[in-house]
Design a protein around this motif. Structure first.
Motif, PDB file in Angstrom:
ATOM      1  N   THR A   1      -6.582  -0.766  -3.053  1.00 53.53           N
ATOM      2  CA  THR A   1      -6.316  -1.133  -4.625  1.00 53.53           C
ATOM      3  C   THR A   1      -5.634   0.032  -5.352  1.00 53.53           C
ATOM      4  O   THR A   1      -5.776   1.337  -5.130  1.00 53.53           O
ATOM      5  N   ASN A   2      -5.111  -0.367  -6.359  1.00 47.72           N
ATOM      6  CA  ASN A   2      -4.647   0.436  -7.586  1.00 47.72           C
ATOM      7  C   ASN A   2      -4.568  -0.438  -8.711  1.00 47.72           C
ATOM      8  O   ASN A   2      -4.665  -1.697  -8.856  1.00 47.72           O
TER       9      ASN A   2
ATOM     10  N   LEU B   1     -11.302  -3.091 -10.786  1.00 48.26           N
ATOM     11  CA  LEU B   1     -10.726  -1.981  -9.679  1.00 48.26           C
ATOM     12  C   LEU B   1     -12.099  -1.389  -8.874  1.00 48.26           C
ATOM     13  O   LEU B   1     -12.032  -1.455  -7.767  1.00 48.26           O
TER      14      LEU B   1
ATOM     15  N   GLU C   1     -14.167  -2.642  -0.134  1.00 50.60           N
ATOM     16  CA  GLU C   1     -13.039  -2.309   0.590  1.00 50.60           C
ATOM     17  C   GLU C   1     -13.380  -2.467   2.131  1.00 50.60           C
ATOM     18  O   GLU C   1     -12.799  -2.940   2.803  1.00 50.60           O
TER      19      GLU C   1
ATOM     20  N   LEU D   1       0.876  -8.054  -1.972  1.00 54.27           N
ATOM     21  CA  LEU D   1      -0.089  -7.493  -2.878  1.00 54.27           C
ATOM     22  C   LEU D   1      -0.465  -9.025  -3.534  1.00 54.27           C
ATOM     23  O   LEU D   1       0.121  -9.716  -3.432  1.00 54.27           O
TER      24      LEU D   1
ATOM     25  N   THR E   1      -5.712  -5.294 -11.444  1.00 55.01           N
ATOM     26  CA  THR E   1      -5.773  -4.670 -10.132  1.00 55.01           C
ATOM     27  C   THR E   1      -4.931  -5.029  -8.965  1.00 55.01           C
ATOM     28  O   THR E   1      -4.855  -6.321  -8.646  1.00 55.01           O
ATOM     29  N   LEU E   2      -4.118  -4.374  -8.443  1.00 52.60           N
ATOM     30  CA  LEU E   2      -3.476  -4.652  -7.332  1.00 52.60           C
ATOM     31  C   LEU E   2      -4.132  -4.508  -6.046  1.00 52.60           C
ATOM     32  O   LEU E   2      -4.803  -3.507  -5.904  1.00 52.60           O
ATOM     33  N   LEU E   3      -4.342  -5.730  -5.377  1.00 51.04           N
ATOM     34  CA  LEU E   3      -4.952  -5.674  -3.841  1.00 51.04           C
ATOM     35  C   LEU E   3      -4.067  -5.755  -2.736  1.00 51.04           C
ATOM     36  O   LEU E   3      -3.291  -6.726  -2.716  1.00 51.04           O
ATOM     37  N   SER E   4      -4.075  -4.702  -1.981  1.00 52.05           N
ATOM     38  CA  SER E   4      -3.241  -4.772  -0.613  1.00 52.05           C
ATOM     39  C   SER E   4      -3.847  -6.089   0.263  1.00 52.05           C
ATOM     40  O   SER E   4      -5.111  -5.627   0.573  1.00 52.05           O
TER      41      SER E   4
ATOM     42  N   LYS F   1       0.825  -1.160   0.079  1.00 55.20           N
ATOM     43  CA  LYS F   1      -0.006   0.133   0.114  1.00 55.20           C
ATOM     44  C   LYS F   1       0.743   1.220  -0.063  1.00 55.20           C
ATOM     45  O   LYS F   1       0.441   2.229  -0.418  1.00 55.20           O
TER      46      LYS F   1
ATOM     47  N   PHE G   1     -13.697  -4.057  -6.391  1.00 56.46           N
ATOM     48  CA  PHE G   1     -13.161  -4.216  -5.399  1.00 56.46           C
ATOM     49  C   PHE G   1     -12.920  -3.046  -4.218  1.00 56.46           C
ATOM     50  O   PHE G   1     -13.164  -3.089  -3.021  1.00 56.46           O
ATOM     51  N   ARG G   2     -12.932  -1.814  -4.804  1.00 58.42           N
ATOM     52  CA  ARG G   2     -13.227  -0.560  -3.998  1.00 58.42           C
ATOM     53  C   ARG G   2     -14.430  -0.550  -3.416  1.00 58.42           C
ATOM     54  O   ARG G   2     -14.676  -0.175  -2.286  1.00 58.42           O
TER      55      ARG G   2
END
Length: 517
Positions: free
Chosen positions: A85-86, A113, A120, A98, A74-77, A48, A116-117
């Motif tokens: 996410t990013n 993205l 969160e 990640l 999508t990168l998920l922490s 993150k 998932f947001r």
């Protein structure tokens, strides 16, 4: 939480597991010997700490990447913290903090993205582990969603982009105003802690002034005297304990003050010049040995003692409205006790801006203990006022030092006891400290109120953002079209493509074995 979001029933939507429409790659950190900053290999993201509003910022590269995220993933922490996410703009290497979620078929990267947001807040508290909270691959694979038809996915993304664009304009205006107020606030703090804010006070109170040599000499005397008082009190408490038949735990012996290194010329030449009678010194000279909080697990429905945590440290004071607690024995209560005038400081957090945030303990707060991500600073009241210290810790001079010492690329920023004691602080006499606190209160009361109002509006904006996402993935944000191809057909197509790819892979392996033979 079962790994499910609320089941809905818009036309054409299909309930399915995350692996049915994504390819999941869990990160794995390669050898640190392969890290570099010269651009060799792939960009390397660990957690993150590198995330921005949309895509991560490159700080490192990896010459021998292990786990790779493709463009559009999508990168998920998944580790400290869980949930942020990013979006990946280019192929990259990912560490164990990640997971990369690659959309399959024709699914838009931004759709995944936003999906998932939208969840969160639900998954952010689902991490397990005593050191770092984390979610496993099994947890991620177990997530289930209602997937809309492909054309509706595009309409959802377009509408979210439109609404977020308007929302972001308002947020940016609020943030600009907040930055301007913070610039003014830091300007006032700078004048205060260089002695300029109290120049008139010194002119009117010459009989109350000390030279900086007298100040430093008095601090050293008071430090030694404070330990002697604590030691005598401890010996008396031990005698009482013995007279009582040694019932309960033996009173804790006060730690002897540690040696504190002197400031070097290199350390002082780059910091502002102070007014007459002021001196720079190490914080460790004017506080007791800092104390870490309890690691005991606490709950909302507790019987026992309340425990202050990071959410309770608000704008220099304690807000106990969000309180957890647990049962503690008398020895534990003695170890983690609080006194009016103590300062609780956040020592560890995923956000560097939170580390160093602090609050003064009031008489009412003495009934609480404090948690492990906090550290207790107890000043020597003969030389340092708590109200002066808590304001000083929010100044640019101290924030710069704290962030430099605490910053980490692992996702968790941390400042320890020794680093806190090594902080360089400007100090003046007690009388002038009182004048500094009074003038800061007068000068910054309106500014602090305005900042609080802006923060409240920013919080409402984030609540609205989450509401938009919730509506979007409940089928309530955009119109539905009965002519849209159902999501079930999309899922069948993804399965067929995967089966074909797997078959081709097996065929290639068979041909390779025959050729080798």
């Amino acid at each position: 939480m079962t790994n499910r979001v609320e089941n809905i029933d818009p036309k054409g939507w299909q309930r399915c597991g995350l692996p049915e429409f994504t390819r999941i790659v869990m990160g794995q950190s390669p050898s640190s010997a392969t890290y570099n900053r010269n651009g060799e290999g792939l960009p390397f993201f660990q957690g993150k700490a590198e995330f921005s509003d949309l895509s991560p910022t490159i700080n490192l590269y990896c010459s021998q990447p292990s786990k790779i995220a493709k463009q559009g993933a999508t990168l998920l922490s998944v580790r400290a913290p869980v949930g942020p996410t990013n979006l990946v703009q280019y192929e990259c290497c990912i560490g164990r903090g990640l997971a990369a979620l690659h959309p399959c078929g024709e699914i838009e990267p931004k759709f995944l993205l936003y999906l998932f947001r939208s969840i969160e807040p639900e998954i952010s508290g689902k991490g397990t582990g005593s050191t770092f909270k984390a979610i496993t691959k099994g947890f991620v694979e177990g997530l289930e969603f209602d997937l809309p038809p492909l054309p509706e996915q595009a309409r959802i993304v377009a509408k979210i982009d439109e609404l977020f664009s308007e929302l972001d304009k308002g947020i940016e205006s609020l943030k600009t105003a907040r930055r301007q107020l913070e610039v003014y606030r830091q300007s006032v703090l700078k004048h205060a802690f260089e002695g300029d804010l109290t120049a008139q006070w010194r002119a009117e109170n010459k009989d109350k002034l000390e030279t900086n040599e007298q100040l430093l000499a008095r601090i050293k005397r008071e430090r030694a005297a404070r330990y002697q008082r604590q030691f005598k009190q401890w010996k008396a408490a031990v005698e009482e304990w013995k007279k009582g038949g040694e019932s309960g735990k033996k009173p804790l012996k006060p730690p002897k003050p540690k040696d504190v290194s002197r400031l070097s010329l290199d350390e002082t030449k780059s910091i502002p010049t102070l007014a007459e009678g002021w001196s720079y010194l190490r914080l460790g000279l004017v506080i007791d040995e800092p104390k870490y909080g309890t690691a005991k697990k606490c709950n909302y429905n507790f019987e026992g003692t309340g425990v202050l945590r990071i959410p309770n440290v608000i704008s220099g004071a304690i807000d106990a409205s969000d309180l957890k607690g647990a049962h503690f024995d008398e020895n534990e209560k003695q170890i983690y006790a609080l006194k009016a005038g103590d300062v609780l400081l956040v020592r560890s957090n995923g956000s560097i801006a939170i580390v160093g945030k602090c609050a003064v303990i009031s008489k009412t707060d003495e009934r609480y203990l404090f948690a492990g991500y906090l550290i207790r600073l107890r000043s020597n009241p003969e030389v340092l006022l708590s109200d002066y210290l808590v304001r000083l810790l929010s100044s640019h001079l101290l924030r710069t030092q704290i962030e430099y010492k605490a910053k980490s690329t692992s996702g968790v920023n941390n400042i320890n006891s020794s680093e806190i004691q090594s902080l360089i602080v400007p100090l003046c006499s007690l009388n002038e400290q009182e004048a500094v606190v009074e003038r800061l209160s007068n000068n910054l009361s309106a500014t602090n109120a305005a900042v609080a109002e802006i923060d409240a509006h920013l919080l409402k904006a984030e609540v609205l953002r989450q509401s938009i996402l919730k509506k979007a993935f409940a089928g309530k944000l955009v119109a539905q079209d009965p002519n849209d191809e159902p999501a079930s057909v999309l899922l069948k197509r993804i399965r067929a493509e995967r089966e074909k790819a797997a078959k081709n892979s097996r065929t290639r392996k068979t041909k390779k074995r025959k050729t080798t033979a």
